[in-house]
Design a protein around this motif. Structure first.
Motif, PDB file in Angstrom:
ATOM      1  N   MET A  47       4.195  -1.796  -1.169  1.00 16.73           N
ATOM      2  CA  MET A  47       2.980  -1.092  -1.604  1.00 16.73           C
ATOM      3  C   MET A  47       1.970  -1.116  -0.461  1.00 16.73           C
ATOM      4  N   GLY A  48       1.702   0.042   0.131  1.00 17.40           N
ATOM      5  CA  GLY A  48       0.762   0.113   1.244  1.00 17.40           C
ATOM      6  C   GLY A  48       0.375   1.553   1.522  1.00 17.40           C
ATOM      7  N   THR A  49      -0.642   1.746   2.344  1.00 15.69           N
ATOM      8  CA  THR A  49      -1.123   3.105   2.602  1.00 15.69           C
ATOM      9  C   THR A  49      -1.351   3.412   4.080  1.00 15.69           C
ATOM     10  N   PRO A  50      -2.166   2.639   4.838  1.00 14.21           N
ATOM     11  CA  PRO A  50      -2.509   3.069   6.197  1.00 14.21           C
ATOM     12  C   PRO A  50      -1.477   2.664   7.236  1.00 14.21           C
ATOM     13  N   GLU A  51      -1.758   3.034   8.469  1.00 14.51           N
ATOM     14  CA  GLU A  51      -0.871   2.719   9.594  1.00 14.51           C
ATOM     15  C   GLU A  51      -0.668   1.214   9.744  1.00 14.51           C
ATOM     16  N   PHE A  52      -1.674   0.429   9.410  1.00 17.52           N
ATOM     17  CA  PHE A  52      -1.562  -1.033   9.510  1.00 17.52           C
ATOM     18  C   PHE A  52      -0.347  -1.555   8.751  1.00 17.52           C
ATOM     19  N   SER A  53       0.021  -0.905   7.659  1.00 18.09           N
ATOM     20  CA  SER A  53       1.088  -1.378   6.784  1.00 18.09           C
ATOM     21  C   SER A  53       2.484  -0.990   7.258  1.00 18.09           C
ATOM     22  N   VAL A  54       2.589  -0.016   8.133  1.00 20.17           N
ATOM     23  CA  VAL A  54       3.887   0.563   8.473  1.00 20.17           C
ATOM     24  C   VAL A  54       4.846  -0.438   9.137  1.00 20.17           C
ATOM     25  N   PRO A  55       4.417  -1.256  10.109  1.00 21.05           N
ATOM     26  CA  PRO A  55       5.374  -2.202  10.697  1.00 21.05           C
ATOM     27  C   PRO A  55       6.014  -3.137   9.667  1.00 21.05           C
ATOM     28  N   ALA A  56       5.260  -3.570   8.672  1.00 16.11           N
ATOM     29  CA  ALA A  56       5.822  -4.444   7.641  1.00 16.11           C
ATOM     30  C   ALA A  56       6.875  -3.705   6.818  1.00 16.11           C
ATOM     31  N   LEU A  89      12.138  -1.187 -12.172  1.00 14.46           N
ATOM     32  CA  LEU A  89      12.782  -1.307 -10.861  1.00 14.46           C
ATOM     33  C   LEU A  89      13.474  -2.662 -10.692  1.00 14.46           C
ATOM     34  N   GLN A  90      13.124  -3.608 -11.542  1.00 12.81           N
ATOM     35  CA  GLN A  90      13.755  -4.935 -11.552  1.00 12.81           C
ATOM     36  C   GLN A  90      13.784  -5.553 -10.148  1.00 12.81           C
ATOM     37  N   ALA A  91      12.619  -5.550  -9.522  1.00 10.18           N
ATOM     38  CA  ALA A  91      12.516  -6.073  -8.158  1.00 10.18           C
ATOM     39  C   ALA A  91      12.446  -7.594  -8.153  1.00 10.18           C
ATOM     40  N   ASP A  92      12.958  -8.166  -7.087  1.00  6.62           N
ATOM     41  CA  ASP A  92      12.773  -9.601  -6.868  1.00  6.62           C
ATOM     42  C   ASP A  92      11.349  -9.908  -6.426  1.00  6.62           C
ATOM     43  N   VAL A  93      10.773  -9.006  -5.635  1.00  5.98           N
ATOM     44  CA  VAL A  93       9.447  -9.245  -5.075  1.00  5.98           C
ATOM     45  C   VAL A  93       8.796  -7.905  -4.758  1.00  5.98           C
ATOM     46  N   ALA A  94       7.465  -7.881  -4.794  1.00 13.05           N
ATOM     47  CA  ALA A  94       6.697  -6.742  -4.286  1.00 13.05           C
ATOM     48  C   ALA A  94       5.805  -7.245  -3.163  1.00 13.05           C
ATOM     49  N   VAL A  95       5.752  -6.491  -2.076  1.00 13.61           N
ATOM     50  CA  VAL A  95       4.907  -6.841  -0.936  1.00 13.61           C
ATOM     51  C   VAL A  95       3.806  -5.794  -0.818  1.00 13.61           C
ATOM     52  N   VAL A  96       2.566  -6.263  -0.766  1.00 15.87           N
ATOM     53  CA  VAL A  96       1.396  -5.388  -0.795  1.00 15.87           C
ATOM     54  C   VAL A  96       0.629  -5.545   0.514  1.00 15.87           C
ATOM     55  N   VAL A  97       0.373  -4.428   1.193  1.00 10.15           N
ATOM     56  CA  VAL A  97      -0.343  -4.448   2.476  1.00 10.15           C
ATOM     57  C   VAL A  97      -1.329  -3.288   2.497  1.00 10.15           C
ATOM     58  N   ALA A  98      -2.607  -3.584   2.272  1.00  6.72           N
ATOM     59  CA  ALA A  98      -3.640  -2.543   2.344  1.00  6.72           C
ATOM     60  C   ALA A  98      -3.282  -1.335   1.481  1.00  6.72           C
ATOM     61  N   TYR A  99      -2.894  -1.608   0.238  1.00  9.91           N
ATOM     62  CA  TYR A  99      -2.474  -0.526  -0.663  1.00  9.91           C
ATOM     63  C   TYR A  99      -3.657   0.311  -1.131  1.00  9.91           C
ATOM     64  N   GLY A 100      -4.720  -0.343  -1.576  1.00 15.71           N
ATOM     65  CA  GLY A 100      -5.907   0.404  -1.979  1.00 15.71           C
ATOM     66  C   GLY A 100      -6.116   0.525  -3.467  1.00 15.71           C
ATOM     67  N   LEU A 101      -5.201  -0.028  -4.290  1.00 16.59           N
ATOM     68  CA  LEU A 101      -5.380  -0.055  -5.736  1.00 16.59           C
ATOM     69  C   LEU A 101      -5.332  -1.493  -6.229  1.00 16.59           C
ATOM     70  N   ILE A 102      -6.128  -1.789  -7.255  1.00 11.76           N
ATOM     71  CA  ILE A 102      -6.075  -3.089  -7.902  1.00 11.76           C
ATOM     72  C   ILE A 102      -4.820  -3.149  -8.769  1.00 11.76           C
ATOM     73  N   LEU A 103      -4.084  -4.246  -8.676  1.00  5.73           N
ATOM     74  CA  LEU A 103      -2.860  -4.392  -9.457  1.00  5.73           C
ATOM     75  C   LEU A 103      -3.171  -5.140 -10.754  1.00  5.73           C
ATOM     76  N   PRO A 104      -2.951  -4.506 -11.904  1.00  2.00           N
ATOM     77  CA  PRO A 104      -3.161  -5.207 -13.176  1.00  2.00           C
ATOM     78  C   PRO A 104      -2.099  -6.276 -13.393  1.00  2.00           C
TER      79      PRO A 104
END
Length: 297
Positions: free
Chosen positions: A6-15, A76-91
């Motif tokens: 979960m991310g949006t800007p260029e900062f997040s792309v390498p991850a 999606l039954q994910a093991d993990v979610a990684v968030v980097v400058a996404y821009g939305l609050i996660l409930p």
């Protein structure tokens, strides 16, 4: 691992790229395309474009409070979610859906500089070092326990842009290390040393030459390249993009030679600037054929 990114800007792309090379990224969440350019056509985010290139499905909900969106996320039954400058609050239903929860790559050494603009604020405050932290997300704003940190010094002439690129790469390396060792113990953040990196207000960007040179220098470097510290020169609003401390004294705003400007205490030398409608230029190039007035406002 089955992972959601979960991310949006260029900062997040390498991850994203680092994770996609090692894990099964089953979906990418990003902010919806925004109107951009002269034609104001919708343009996908940097993360969206990278996910398309990698062949990963992208979801762009406006918010994640709709029960249907939350159910789709959980399915999606994910093991993990990684968030980097996404821009939305996660409930909380989203935070709790992956087996190992949601991890955030934050561009500061938490608990210092929680919030929206940690890189800018670290430079503007004159911090000697900064870094990235991998945090287990919870409902509070950047309050979750920390799984790992990586540190880096802030150089005396570094800008937010310089640090942005280095911290982006550091975050990508660190999340790969953390995911390889999961589950990891998480350490609660200290109650002492908490600071908040408020979103940059454009009203902060005008240079006040009556301030001490050290503060003016940090402002210029901290707001480069966006929104850009600025001053008025011969009726033009000129962005100041790089600077360093300089010798000399004078009245605030007085030009001491080339692009060295007196401040309330000491002086600052502007190394790079940008006139309206022009590209950024080194000071020597910008001053060719363009004389500065005796004093800047």
């Amino acid at each position: 691992m089955r992972a959601i990114f979960m991310g949006t800007p260029e900062f997040s792309v390498p991850a994203l790229r680092a994770m996609a090379a090692r894990h099964d990224v089953v979906a990418v969440y990003s902010q919806p395309p925004r109107a951009a350019g002269r034609g104001q056509k919708p343009r996908p985010s940097a993360v969206h474009a990278a996910a398309d290139e990698l062949g990963i499905a992208v979801r762009t909900p406006l918010r994640l409070r709709d029960p249907g969106d939350q159910a789709d996320f959980a399915a999606l039954q994910a093991d993990v979610a990684v968030v980097v400058a996404y821009g939305l609050i996660l409930p909380e239903p989203v935070l709790n859906a992956p087996r190992l929860g949601c991890l955030n790559i934050h561009a500061s050494l938490l608990p210092r500089w929680r919030g929206a603009a940690p890189i800018h604020r670290a430079v503007m405050a004159g911090d000697a070092e900064t870094g990235v932290a991998i945090m287990q997300m919870e409902a509070g704003l950047d309050t979750g326990p920390v799984l790992a940190k990586a540190r880096t010094a802030i150089g005396p002439e570094e800008t937010t842009a310089d640090l942005h690129d280095r911290l982006s790469a550091m975050g990508a390396d660190l999340i790969v290390e953390v995911l390889a060792r999961m589950p990891l113990p998480a350490v609660a953040q200290a109650e002492d040393g908490v600071t908040y990196a408020a979103k940059i207000d454009k009203a902060e960007a005008r240079v006040d030459w009556s301030r001490p040179a050290v503060e003016v220098d940090r402002l210029i470097r901290g707001l480069s390249p966006f929104p850009g510290a600025w001053c008025e020169i011969a009726g033009e609003r000129v962005k100041l993009l790089r600077s360093r401390m300089a010798d000399g004294q004078g009245q605030p705003g007085q030009v001491l030679g080339d692009f060295a400007i007196a401040c309330g205490q000491g002086a600052v030398e502007v190394l790079e600037a940008q006139r309206p409608g022009k590209r950024p230029m080194a000071a020597a190039e910008l001053l060719r054929g363009w004389a500065l007035p005796v004093r800047l406002r």
